[in-house]
Scaffold this motif. Structure first.
Motif, PDB file in Angstrom:
ATOM      1  N   LEU A  48      24.549   0.024  12.892  1.00  0.00           N
ATOM      2  CA  LEU A  48      25.328  -0.589  13.965  1.00  0.00           C
ATOM      3  C   LEU A  48      25.352  -2.108  13.920  1.00  0.00           C
ATOM      4  O   LEU A  48      25.947  -2.744  14.795  1.00  0.00           O
ATOM      5  CB  LEU A  48      24.790  -0.114  15.316  1.00  0.00           C
ATOM      6  CG  LEU A  48      24.900   1.399  15.559  1.00  0.00           C
ATOM      7  CD1 LEU A  48      24.274   1.783  16.886  1.00  0.00           C
ATOM      8  CD2 LEU A  48      26.351   1.863  15.492  1.00  0.00           C
ATOM      9  N   ALA A  49      24.706  -2.706  12.922  1.00  0.00           N
ATOM     10  CA  ALA A  49      24.837  -4.149  12.736  1.00  0.00           C
ATOM     11  C   ALA A  49      26.295  -4.482  12.416  1.00  0.00           C
ATOM     12  O   ALA A  49      27.024  -3.668  11.861  1.00  0.00           O
ATOM     13  CB  ALA A  49      23.917  -4.622  11.616  1.00  0.00           C
ATOM     14  N   PHE A  50      26.730  -5.671  12.794  1.00  0.00           N
ATOM     15  CA  PHE A  50      28.101  -6.144  12.559  1.00  0.00           C
ATOM     16  C   PHE A  50      29.148  -5.347  13.326  1.00  0.00           C
ATOM     17  O   PHE A  50      30.320  -5.341  12.962  1.00  0.00           O
ATOM     18  CB  PHE A  50      28.437  -6.136  11.066  1.00  0.00           C
ATOM     19  CG  PHE A  50      27.677  -7.157  10.270  1.00  0.00           C
ATOM     20  CD1 PHE A  50      28.090  -8.485  10.227  1.00  0.00           C
ATOM     21  CD2 PHE A  50      26.529  -6.805   9.584  1.00  0.00           C
ATOM     22  CE1 PHE A  50      27.377  -9.425   9.512  1.00  0.00           C
ATOM     23  CE2 PHE A  50      25.815  -7.747   8.866  1.00  0.00           C
ATOM     24  CZ  PHE A  50      26.236  -9.056   8.826  1.00  0.00           C
ATOM     25  N   GLN A  51      28.728  -4.677  14.413  1.00  0.00           N
ATOM     26  CA  GLN A  51      29.679  -3.987  15.277  1.00  0.00           C
ATOM     27  C   GLN A  51      29.824  -4.771  16.575  1.00  0.00           C
ATOM     28  O   GLN A  51      28.903  -4.810  17.385  1.00  0.00           O
ATOM     29  CB  GLN A  51      29.203  -2.560  15.558  1.00  0.00           C
ATOM     30  CG  GLN A  51      29.223  -1.649  14.351  1.00  0.00           C
ATOM     31  CD  GLN A  51      30.617  -1.529  13.760  1.00  0.00           C
ATOM     32  OE1 GLN A  51      31.557  -1.108  14.415  1.00  0.00           O
ATOM     33  NE2 GLN A  51      30.746  -1.929  12.508  1.00  0.00           N
ATOM     34  N   PRO A  52      30.969  -5.427  16.786  1.00  0.00           N
ATOM     35  CA  PRO A  52      31.146  -6.238  18.001  1.00  0.00           C
ATOM     36  C   PRO A  52      30.931  -5.409  19.265  1.00  0.00           C
ATOM     37  O   PRO A  52      31.387  -4.268  19.367  1.00  0.00           O
ATOM     38  CB  PRO A  52      32.605  -6.705  17.892  1.00  0.00           C
ATOM     39  CG  PRO A  52      32.932  -6.628  16.433  1.00  0.00           C
ATOM     40  CD  PRO A  52      32.156  -5.465  15.910  1.00  0.00           C
ATOM     41  N   GLY A  53      30.235  -5.991  20.214  1.00  0.00           N
ATOM     42  CA  GLY A  53      29.989  -5.317  21.484  1.00  0.00           C
ATOM     43  C   GLY A  53      28.832  -4.356  21.475  1.00  0.00           C
ATOM     44  O   GLY A  53      28.466  -3.820  22.520  1.00  0.00           O
ATOM     45  N   VAL A  54      28.249  -4.124  20.299  1.00  0.00           N
ATOM     46  CA  VAL A  54      27.151  -3.166  20.165  1.00  0.00           C
ATOM     47  C   VAL A  54      25.862  -3.919  19.886  1.00  0.00           C
ATOM     48  O   VAL A  54      25.783  -4.705  18.944  1.00  0.00           O
ATOM     49  CB  VAL A  54      27.418  -2.153  19.028  1.00  0.00           C
ATOM     50  CG1 VAL A  54      26.287  -1.138  18.936  1.00  0.00           C
ATOM     51  CG2 VAL A  54      28.756  -1.456  19.240  1.00  0.00           C
ATOM     52  N   ILE A  55      24.846  -3.681  20.711  1.00  0.00           N
ATOM     53  CA  ILE A  55      23.531  -4.257  20.489  1.00  0.00           C
ATOM     54  C   ILE A  55      22.582  -3.119  20.153  1.00  0.00           C
ATOM     55  O   ILE A  55      22.378  -2.202  20.952  1.00  0.00           O
ATOM     56  CB  ILE A  55      23.008  -5.009  21.735  1.00  0.00           C
ATOM     57  CG1 ILE A  55      24.028  -6.063  22.192  1.00  0.00           C
ATOM     58  CG2 ILE A  55      21.666  -5.648  21.447  1.00  0.00           C
ATOM     59  CD1 ILE A  55      24.280  -7.159  21.193  1.00  0.00           C
ATOM     60  N   ALA A  56      22.034  -3.135  18.953  1.00  0.00           N
ATOM     61  CA  ALA A  56      21.094  -2.106  18.503  1.00  0.00           C
ATOM     62  C   ALA A  56      19.828  -2.814  18.043  1.00  0.00           C
ATOM     63  O   ALA A  56      19.819  -3.468  17.002  1.00  0.00           O
ATOM     64  CB  ALA A  56      21.696  -1.272  17.381  1.00  0.00           C
ATOM     65  N   GLN A  57      18.756  -2.674  18.819  1.00  0.00           N
ATOM     66  CA  GLN A  57      17.528  -3.435  18.591  1.00  0.00           C
ATOM     67  C   GLN A  57      16.374  -2.482  18.280  1.00  0.00           C
ATOM     68  O   GLN A  57      15.979  -1.666  19.107  1.00  0.00           O
ATOM     69  CB  GLN A  57      17.207  -4.277  19.825  1.00  0.00           C
ATOM     70  CG  GLN A  57      18.312  -5.263  20.190  1.00  0.00           C
ATOM     71  CD  GLN A  57      18.173  -5.796  21.601  1.00  0.00           C
ATOM     72  OE1 GLN A  57      18.015  -5.038  22.546  1.00  0.00           O
ATOM     73  NE2 GLN A  57      18.240  -7.111  21.754  1.00  0.00           N
ATOM     74  N   SER A  58      15.854  -2.596  17.081  1.00  0.00           N
ATOM     75  CA  SER A  58      14.742  -1.755  16.657  1.00  0.00           C
ATOM     76  C   SER A  58      13.432  -2.398  17.077  1.00  0.00           C
ATOM     77  O   SER A  58      13.194  -3.583  16.832  1.00  0.00           O
ATOM     78  CB  SER A  58      14.767  -1.563  15.137  1.00  0.00           C
ATOM     79  OG  SER A  58      13.685  -0.777  14.701  1.00  0.00           O
ATOM     80  N   ALA A  59      12.572  -1.616  17.730  1.00  0.00           N
ATOM     81  CA  ALA A  59      11.262  -2.099  18.170  1.00  0.00           C
ATOM     82  C   ALA A  59      10.181  -1.253  17.512  1.00  0.00           C
ATOM     83  O   ALA A  59      10.132  -0.047  17.695  1.00  0.00           O
ATOM     84  CB  ALA A  59      11.147  -2.019  19.682  1.00  0.00           C
ATOM     85  N   GLY A  60       9.332  -1.881  16.718  1.00  0.00           N
ATOM     86  CA  GLY A  60       8.246  -1.151  16.070  1.00  0.00           C
ATOM     87  C   GLY A  60       8.663  -0.356  14.856  1.00  0.00           C
ATOM     88  O   GLY A  60       7.863   0.396  14.305  1.00  0.00           O
ATOM     89  N   GLY A  61       9.930  -0.494  14.422  1.00  0.00           N
ATOM     90  CA  GLY A  61      10.378   0.187  13.219  1.00  0.00           C
ATOM     91  C   GLY A  61      10.634   1.668  13.383  1.00  0.00           C
ATOM     92  O   GLY A  61      10.806   2.376  12.401  1.00  0.00           O
ATOM     93  N   THR A  62      10.675   2.170  14.630  1.00  0.00           N
ATOM     94  CA  THR A  62      10.901   3.595  14.856  1.00  0.00           C
ATOM     95  C   THR A  62      12.378   3.849  15.151  1.00  0.00           C
ATOM     96  O   THR A  62      13.192   2.933  15.233  1.00  0.00           O
ATOM     97  CB  THR A  62      10.058   4.110  16.029  1.00  0.00           C
ATOM     98  OG1 THR A  62      10.609   3.583  17.253  1.00  0.00           O
ATOM     99  CG2 THR A  62       8.617   3.658  15.895  1.00  0.00           C
ATOM    100  N   ASP A  63      12.723   5.138  15.340  1.00  0.00           N
ATOM    101  CA  ASP A  63      14.093   5.502  15.715  1.00  0.00           C
ATOM    102  C   ASP A  63      14.361   5.245  17.191  1.00  0.00           C
ATOM    103  O   ASP A  63      15.492   5.419  17.648  1.00  0.00           O
ATOM    104  CB  ASP A  63      14.347   6.981  15.408  1.00  0.00           C
ATOM    105  CG  ASP A  63      14.301   7.266  13.911  1.00  0.00           C
ATOM    106  OD1 ASP A  63      14.922   6.500  13.152  1.00  0.00           O
ATOM    107  OD2 ASP A  63      13.639   8.232  13.507  1.00  0.00           O
ATOM    108  N   ALA A  64      13.337   4.847  17.952  1.00  0.00           N
ATOM    109  CA  ALA A  64      13.500   4.591  19.386  1.00  0.00           C
ATOM    110  C   ALA A  64      14.114   3.219  19.596  1.00  0.00           C
ATOM    111  O   ALA A  64      13.548   2.353  20.259  1.00  0.00           O
ATOM    112  CB  ALA A  64      12.156   4.698  20.095  1.00  0.00           C
ATOM    113  N   ILE A  65      15.294   3.016  19.033  1.00  0.00           N
ATOM    114  CA  ILE A  65      15.927   1.714  19.137  1.00  0.00           C
ATOM    115  C   ILE A  65      16.697   1.613  20.453  1.00  0.00           C
ATOM    116  O   ILE A  65      17.138   2.618  21.020  1.00  0.00           O
ATOM    117  CB  ILE A  65      16.867   1.450  17.935  1.00  0.00           C
ATOM    118  CG1 ILE A  65      17.997   2.483  17.892  1.00  0.00           C
ATOM    119  CG2 ILE A  65      16.104   1.466  16.638  1.00  0.00           C
ATOM    120  CD1 ILE A  65      18.969   2.244  16.773  1.00  0.00           C
ATOM    121  N   LYS A  66      16.824   0.400  20.918  1.00  0.00           N
ATOM    122  CA  LYS A  66      17.567   0.133  22.148  1.00  0.00           C
ATOM    123  C   LYS A  66      19.026  -0.072  21.777  1.00  0.00           C
ATOM    124  O   LYS A  66      19.364  -0.988  21.021  1.00  0.00           O
ATOM    125  CB  LYS A  66      16.998  -1.103  22.839  1.00  0.00           C
ATOM    126  CG  LYS A  66      17.638  -1.419  24.180  1.00  0.00           C
ATOM    127  CD  LYS A  66      16.869  -2.536  24.871  1.00  0.00           C
ATOM    128  CE  LYS A  66      17.422  -2.834  26.249  1.00  0.00           C
ATOM    129  NZ  LYS A  66      16.595  -3.829  26.969  1.00  0.00           N
TER     130      LYS A  66
END
Length: 667
Positions: A48-66
């Motif tokens: 989801l990087a480089f997708q306008p309007g989309v914020i995808a933030q990985s915390a701790g390297g798991t699949d539980a991304i915000k």
């Protein structure tokens, strides 16, 4: 006469999907996962990087991304179910009345990913403010033969994937096996996962075909918790002391999602699609905790029906779609135990909760190149919550049993006009409906022995934009504004301390505004005579989310997301297979609490990538460098209510400098 040679290449499935989404009067895009696999392919955040309007933030390297689109679910912490966006596999729902569990949100076996922002996900009966993300699985047609991929890198990252696919007569198959482990950048952040993906199709006749998709995954990860700003500045790789003392972790014992889609084509003008999904997922939060481990047992059933009709109305093309979907908690139970005595503290049952949507949509060509999009959805939301047992008396005004059953309407109206064959403008107005997740109505902590009467979050949205290409430029621009009522906001009221878990709550807020800009631009900076090229990709997102005259927080901005986000990549591609690029991500500071008294700092993070893909695509090798300057930065935020200007634990640090390499083979 001079000789004229005409050649054509068949469009890839991702390109076909992109052409189809261009018929939506709003912002939507497609991510080809083959491009993502030119570097590290760890989590959905990479997709989801480089997708306008989309914020995808990985915390701790798991699949539980915000994951947040247009501010949806911005106030949820990474460790819980995803909310505010509907997730699907091959057009079949993963999301249920409890939100979206994250362990199946991995890249294994995915061919391409559709990102439909806001009401532009109407065709998937997705009515959330954030829209929908649809991940399309490889088939025997798109991934024939055998495939092997291996990745290793910093922080103990290692990943292996094996897959095979093919076509046998009227049948096709695809099977993928994956395994990954990571020791972690932060202390106490080990994670491991393994899974299976299967896709089996059969064509009975030119009119009838069916497909069965299976996804299974096991996952375990430790939770290092949030840091204060002071802790972050002194040592961003440390873990939260309370999280370590509580031995916070998450254990998925084996989640299975089985989806079936059958398509019958009556004639050239009508088609029927029938979908059925079985989703069984269990998890233990704090499996080794001496405090209060939670055992979650869930089973969802989803049914969907879609009828498409293509007609002529007064000499104009008219395409009509009728859709139905129902997602029900066949079983949903959360049990909270005492970590030392193992005694049951609370047993809450959510079985019977469901979301049902009836939708009727139409695309009508008014004149050549001008299309009118219209649609109306009727939504029935039911939440059935029983506190079957609690070790504490109910001292609140709310009963032990709570049932909420309500119908709502969500209309949509849009226009799109093709100025040229390659340039389009669009606009739409819509209404979104976000029901509260079943589990958020009654928090699972033993001290929260009450039920909160939450209602749906509703919003009216206006969107205008354009997309297309001209010369060396191609891109899109969308501007939107949403007037939100009863926004569902989740906040940590009391931070964790010692062996006492944090107290969180979800509530309906006063009126809020979500508005923003979503811009993406690709520029062909240079094209060589031998076919090599230099491409500049840029993305800018404005997240402007704030209260409207709140009694306590007035016009404060909503916490959890940076207001400005910019990403860029300059990439060189050689026709012989070599590629190299450098990228940057810039984010502004972000509010941590609703009082706007505490902010996470802004950051700039650089990366680089190079690799080689053999012209026959038989093998590929890459080197992916992340955070080149070893910058300490906050990748995600767990919003606080009011820290009163004091430093508080609500920050998730991003990874330090990392180097990752991988190789893949087709054979």
């Amino acid at each position: 006469m001079d000789r004229v040679v005409i050649s054509a290449a068949k469009a890839t499935p991702a390109q076909q999907a992109e052409s189809r989404l261009d018929e939506i009067a709003g912002a939507a895009s497609v991510v080809d996962n083959a491009e993502i696999e030119q570097g590290r392919a760890a989590t959905l955040a990479d997709v989801l990087a480089f997708q306008p309007g989309v914020i995808a933030q990985s915390a701790g390297g798991t699949d539980a991304i915000k994951i947040s689109i247009r501010g949806s679910g911005a106030n949820a912490s990474p460790g819980y179910f995803r909310e505010g966006v509907k997730f699907l596999f091959d057009g079949l729902a993963l999301t249920g009345p409890g939100g979206t569990p994250y362990e199946l949100l991995d890249m294994a076996g995915v061919n391409y990913t559709e990102v439909l922002r806001g009401a532009n996900a109407f065709d998937y009966t997705a009515l959330s403010l954030g829209g929908a993300i649809n991940m399309v699985t490889h088939t025997g047609y798109t991934a024939p033969g055998n495939y092997a991929r291996f990745e290793i890198g910093s922080f103990g990252w290692r990943k292996q994937q094996l897959s095979t696919g093919g076509v046998e007569g009227n049948a096709d198959y695809y099977i993928s096996l994956s395994n990954s482990e990571r020791d972690g950048y932060q202390d106490y952040s080990f994670t491991k996962a393994k899974g299976v993906v299967g896709n089996f199709g059969y064509r009975f006749s030119p009119k009838l075909d069916t497909r069965l998709i299976v996804r299974y995954r096991e996952e375990y990860h430790e939770d290092p918790g949030e840091l204060t700003l002071d802790e972050f500045k002194h040592n961003s790789s440390q873990a939260n002391a309370t999280s370590v003392a509580q031995r916070d972790d998450s254990k998925k014992n084996g989640s299975i999602w089985v989806g079936s889609k059958t398509t019958y084509t009556f004639d050239d003008d009508s088609q029927l699609e029938l979908g059925l999904v079985y989703h069984n997922y269990r998890q233990i939060l704090g499996s080794k905790s001496p405090s209060t481990p939670n055992h979650w047992q869930w089973r969802d059933i989803n049914t969907s029906l879609r009828y498409l009709r293509f007609d002529q109305l007064f000499g104009h093309q008219s395409n009509t779609t009728f859709s139905f979907s129902n997602s029900i908690h066949d079983r949903a139970e959360v049990q909270t135990y005492d970590g030392i005595s193992k005694a049951l503290l609370k047993d809450t049952n959510y079985s019977g909760s469901f979301d049902t949507v009836f939708a009727l949509g139409n695309e009508l060509e008014l004149v050549e190149g001008l299309w009118l999009s219209s649609g109306l959805s009727a939504v029935n939301i039911r939440r059935d919550v029983d506190v079957d047992f609690s070790d504490r008396p109910n001292t609140t005004q709310f009963p032990q049993h709570y049932k909420y059953d309500n119908w709502s309407l969500a209309p949509r109206l849009g226009l799109r006009y093709d100025l040229t064959p390659h340039f389009q403008i669009f606009g739409n107005v819509s209404r979104s409906i976000d029901p509260p997740s079943a589990w958020s109505i009654s928090p699972s902590g033993p001290s929260n022995n009450f039920i909160k009467p939450l209602v749906e979050q509703k919003a009216n949205t206006v969107e205008v934009g354009l997309r297309g290409s001209q010369g060396i430029f191609s891109g899109s621009l969308a501007l939107y504004r949403s007037w939100v009522q009863n926004e569902l906001l989740t906040v940590e009221l009391v931070p964790a301390s010692g062996l006492t878990p944090a107290r969180t709550a979800t509530s309906n807020a006063s009126s809020t505004i979500h508005q923003g800009i979503e811009a993406g631009l690709d520029t062909q900076v240079w094209q060589g005579t031998r076919g090599d090229s230099l491409l500049l990709r840029q993305m800018y997102t404005l997240n402007d989310f704030y209260y409207r005259h709140d009694n306590e927080f007035h016009a404060n901005e909503l916490p959890g997301l940076p207001k400005h986000m910019y990403q860029a990549e300059l990439k060189y591609q050689n026709p012989n297979g070599f590629y190299a690029g450098v990228d940057v991500q810039v984010a502004s500071k972000a509010a941590v609490d609703y009082a706007n008294s505490f902010y996470a700092p802004s950051y700039t993070v650089w990366g680089a990538k190079l690799g080689y893909e053999h012209p026959t695509q038989r093998w590929q090798v890459f080197l992916d460098l992340k955070n080149l300057t070893d910058k300490d930065y906050v990748t995600a935020i767990s919003p606080l209510y009011n820290s009163r200007g004091q430093d508080a634990a609500g920050l998730y640090p991003g990874d330090g400098f990392g180097a990752f390499t991988g190789v893949s083979f087709h054979f």
